[in-house]
Design a protein around this motif. Structure first.
Motif, PDB file in Angstrom:
ATOM      1  N   LYS A 126       0.706  -0.816  -0.010  1.00 58.43           N
ATOM      2  CA  LYS A 126       0.091  -0.080   0.162  1.00 58.43           C
ATOM      3  C   LYS A 126       0.858   1.535  -0.009  1.00 58.43           C
ATOM      4  CE  LYS A 126      -3.838   2.100   2.896  1.00 58.43           C
ATOM      5  NZ  LYS A 126      -3.658   3.162   2.976  1.00 58.43           N
ATOM      6  N   ALA A 127       2.405   1.555   0.925  1.00 55.64           N
ATOM      7  CA  ALA A 127       2.769   2.904   0.766  1.00 55.64           C
ATOM      8  C   ALA A 127       3.222   3.458  -0.391  1.00 55.64           C
ATOM      9  CB  ALA A 127       3.561   1.945   2.242  1.00 55.64           C
ATOM     10  N   GLU A 128       4.055   1.843  -0.817  1.00 56.99           N
ATOM     11  CA  GLU A 128       5.326   1.248  -2.104  1.00 56.99           C
ATOM     12  C   GLU A 128       4.569   2.190  -2.712  1.00 56.99           C
ATOM     13  OE1 GLU A 128       7.816  -0.160  -5.002  1.00 56.99           O
ATOM     14  OE2 GLU A 128       6.712  -1.514  -3.078  1.00 56.99           O
ATOM     15  N   ILE A 129       2.926   1.758  -3.419  1.00 62.68           N
ATOM     16  CA  ILE A 129       1.865   2.203  -4.509  1.00 62.68           C
ATOM     17  C   ILE A 129       1.609   3.532  -4.241  1.00 62.68           C
ATOM     18  CG2 ILE A 129      -0.206   1.959  -5.126  1.00 62.68           C
ATOM     19  CD1 ILE A 129       0.280  -1.064  -4.776  1.00 62.68           C
ATOM     20  N   GLU A 130       1.368   3.759  -3.222  1.00 60.66           N
ATOM     21  CA  GLU A 130       0.771   5.336  -3.175  1.00 60.66           C
ATOM     22  C   GLU A 130       2.154   6.598  -2.881  1.00 60.66           C
ATOM     23  OE1 GLU A 130      -0.220   5.662   1.448  1.00 60.66           O
ATOM     24  OE2 GLU A 130      -2.850   4.779   0.550  1.00 60.66           O
ATOM     25  N   ASN A 131       3.291   5.626  -2.353  1.00 60.65           N
ATOM     26  CA  ASN A 131       4.230   6.926  -2.377  1.00 60.65           C
ATOM     27  C   ASN A 131       4.618   7.270  -4.676  1.00 60.65           C
ATOM     28  OD1 ASN A 131       4.758   7.423   0.256  1.00 60.65           O
ATOM     29  ND2 ASN A 131       6.316   5.942  -0.396  1.00 60.65           N
ATOM     30  N   ARG A 132       4.446   5.236  -4.962  1.00 61.71           N
ATOM     31  CA  ARG A 132       4.926   5.837  -6.585  1.00 61.71           C
ATOM     32  C   ARG A 132       3.805   6.819  -7.454  1.00 61.71           C
ATOM     33  NH1 ARG A 132       6.918   1.860  -9.457  1.00 61.71           N
ATOM     34  NH2 ARG A 132       8.744   1.293  -7.762  1.00 61.71           N
ATOM     35  N   VAL A 133       2.231   6.843  -6.965  1.00 60.12           N
ATOM     36  CA  VAL A 133       1.786   7.613  -7.468  1.00 60.12           C
ATOM     37  C   VAL A 133       1.836   8.956  -7.431  1.00 60.12           C
ATOM     38  CG1 VAL A 133      -1.207   7.805  -7.330  1.00 60.12           C
ATOM     39  CG2 VAL A 133       0.083   5.684  -7.453  1.00 60.12           C
ATOM     40  N   VAL A 134       2.039   9.332  -6.486  1.00 57.79           N
ATOM     41  CA  VAL A 134       2.503  10.631  -6.495  1.00 57.79           C
ATOM     42  C   VAL A 134       3.211  10.771  -6.808  1.00 57.79           C
ATOM     43  CG1 VAL A 134       3.372  12.098  -4.222  1.00 57.79           C
ATOM     44  CG2 VAL A 134       1.194  10.188  -3.612  1.00 57.79           C
ATOM     45  N   ARG A 136       5.117   9.256  -9.567  1.00 57.64           N
ATOM     46  CA  ARG A 136       5.021   9.788 -11.295  1.00 57.64           C
ATOM     47  C   ARG A 136       3.750  11.268 -11.430  1.00 57.64           C
ATOM     48  NH1 ARG A 136       5.862   6.854 -15.244  1.00 57.64           N
ATOM     49  NH2 ARG A 136       4.779   7.987 -17.206  1.00 57.64           N
ATOM     50  N   LEU A 137       2.559  11.437 -10.648  1.00 55.44           N
ATOM     51  CA  LEU A 137       2.130  12.371 -10.858  1.00 55.44           C
ATOM     52  C   LEU A 137       2.115  13.654 -10.970  1.00 55.44           C
ATOM     53  CD1 LEU A 137      -1.333  12.917 -11.274  1.00 55.44           C
ATOM     54  CD2 LEU A 137      -1.944  12.966  -8.864  1.00 55.44           C
ATOM     55  N   ALA A 138       2.992  14.153  -9.624  1.00 49.54           N
ATOM     56  CA  ALA A 138       4.413  15.108  -9.478  1.00 49.54           C
ATOM     57  C   ALA A 138       4.877  15.299 -10.659  1.00 49.54           C
ATOM     58  CB  ALA A 138       5.087  14.713  -8.117  1.00 49.54           C
ATOM     59  N   LYS A 139       5.434  14.577 -10.913  1.00 54.14           N
ATOM     60  CA  LYS A 139       6.409  14.357 -12.304  1.00 54.14           C
ATOM     61  C   LYS A 139       5.525  14.878 -13.526  1.00 54.14           C
ATOM     62  CE  LYS A 139      10.057  11.547 -11.408  1.00 54.14           C
ATOM     63  NZ  LYS A 139      10.783  10.080 -11.254  1.00 54.14           N
ATOM     64  N   GLU A 140       4.329  14.182 -13.453  1.00 56.17           N
ATOM     65  CA  GLU A 140       3.711  14.740 -14.843  1.00 56.17           C
ATOM     66  C   GLU A 140       3.418  15.949 -14.707  1.00 56.17           C
ATOM     67  OE1 GLU A 140       2.618  12.089 -17.659  1.00 56.17           O
ATOM     68  OE2 GLU A 140       3.815  10.927 -16.970  1.00 56.17           O
ATOM     69  N   ILE A 141       2.581  16.531 -14.075  1.00 59.85           N
ATOM     70  CA  ILE A 141       2.361  17.836 -13.711  1.00 59.85           C
ATOM     71  C   ILE A 141       3.466  18.913 -13.483  1.00 59.85           C
ATOM     72  CG2 ILE A 141       1.454  19.778 -11.602  1.00 59.85           C
ATOM     73  CD1 ILE A 141      -0.450  17.178  -9.998  1.00 59.85           C
ATOM     74  N   ASP A 142       4.755  18.512 -12.672  1.00 62.26           N
ATOM     75  CA  ASP A 142       5.859  19.402 -13.598  1.00 62.26           C
ATOM     76  C   ASP A 142       6.089  19.426 -14.594  1.00 62.26           C
ATOM     77  OD1 ASP A 142       6.292  19.973 -10.237  1.00 62.26           O
ATOM     78  OD2 ASP A 142       7.830  18.332 -10.582  1.00 62.26           O
ATOM     79  N   LYS A 143       5.930  18.573 -15.693  1.00 63.84           N
ATOM     80  CA  LYS A 143       6.101  18.259 -17.498  1.00 63.84           C
ATOM     81  C   LYS A 143       5.098  19.639 -17.556  1.00 63.84           C
ATOM     82  CE  LYS A 143       6.670  13.530 -18.017  1.00 63.84           C
ATOM     83  NZ  LYS A 143       6.052  12.968 -18.646  1.00 63.84           N
ATOM     84  N   VAL A 144       3.699  19.067 -17.759  1.00 68.55           N
ATOM     85  CA  VAL A 144       3.016  19.925 -18.186  1.00 68.55           C
ATOM     86  C   VAL A 144       2.779  21.897 -17.326  1.00 68.55           C
ATOM     87  CG1 VAL A 144       0.369  20.324 -18.244  1.00 68.55           C
ATOM     88  CG2 VAL A 144       1.014  18.023 -18.119  1.00 68.55           C
ATOM     89  N   MET A 145       2.979  21.876 -16.250  1.00 72.47           N
ATOM     90  CA  MET A 145       3.651  23.008 -15.594  1.00 72.47           C
ATOM     91  C   MET A 145       4.296  24.298 -16.204  1.00 72.47           C
ATOM     92  SD  MET A 145       0.736  23.436 -13.819  1.00 72.47           S
ATOM     93  CE  MET A 145       0.740  24.633 -12.099  1.00 72.47           C
ATOM     94  N   LYS A 146       5.555  23.275 -16.749  1.00 69.61           N
ATOM     95  CA  LYS A 146       6.476  23.555 -17.673  1.00 69.61           C
ATOM     96  C   LYS A 146       6.643  24.359 -18.642  1.00 69.61           C
ATOM     97  CE  LYS A 146       9.699  22.231 -14.259  1.00 69.61           C
ATOM     98  NZ  LYS A 146      11.199  21.600 -13.994  1.00 69.61           N
TER      99      LYS A 146
END
Length: 146
Positions: A126-134, A136-146
């Motif tokens: 559970k913790a590893e899955i949650e961390n991975r999702v967060v 990856r989502l942060a990286k995707e948001i950074d890509k889009v926001m730049k």
């Protein structure tokens, strides 16, 4: 008496939140899939191995219906392998993966406990899955926001 206050950076925060509402669905999809891959690998590793069919049959399946900002993946048994998994004994049909996951009653009436390989793949990671999702989502948001 009227009190007022100002939060530094509030305008920037509002602007960022409005921009995030426009994020492409692929950002969420990629993040969810990364987390689901952890559970998939764990389920395959934990699947009881006799012939190897259970491990082979565990698949990742994305739901067809998507709501913007949401993506769900199922770790499930491959329906294309039902010819391998469905057994018929004395006119009754049995689903082999379910008997391994949840357990079964033997001919002499004893309960054989389930292996819970699908459930534990999620619970134990559970913790590893949650961390991975967060992450990856942060990286995707950074890509889009730049």
């Amino acid at each position: 008496m009227k009190t007022s206050f100002k939060i530094d950076g509030w305008d920037d925060l509002e602007k960022t939140i409005k921009e995030m509402e426009k994020l492409p669905q692929k950002c969420v999809t990629n993040a969810a899939k990364d987390g689901a891959k952890i559970a998939l690998a764990a389920a395959k590793a934990k699947a009881p191995e006799d012939s190897g069919q259970l491990r082979k049959g565990v698949i990742l399946h994305g739901e067809k219906k998507t709501v913007t900002g949401k993506k769900v993946y199922d770790i499930m048994m491959d329906p294309a392998m039902n010819d391998v998994f469905v057994k018929e004994v004395k006119g009754k049909r049995y689903y082999y993966p379910a008997s391994q996951e949840f357990g079964f009653i033997t001919k002499d009436g004893k309960k054989t406990p389930g292996k819970h390989f699908l459930r534990d793949a999620l619970v134990d990671n559970k913790a590893e899955i949650e961390n991975r999702v967060v992450e990856r989502l942060a990286k995707e948001i950074d890509k889009v926001m730049k």
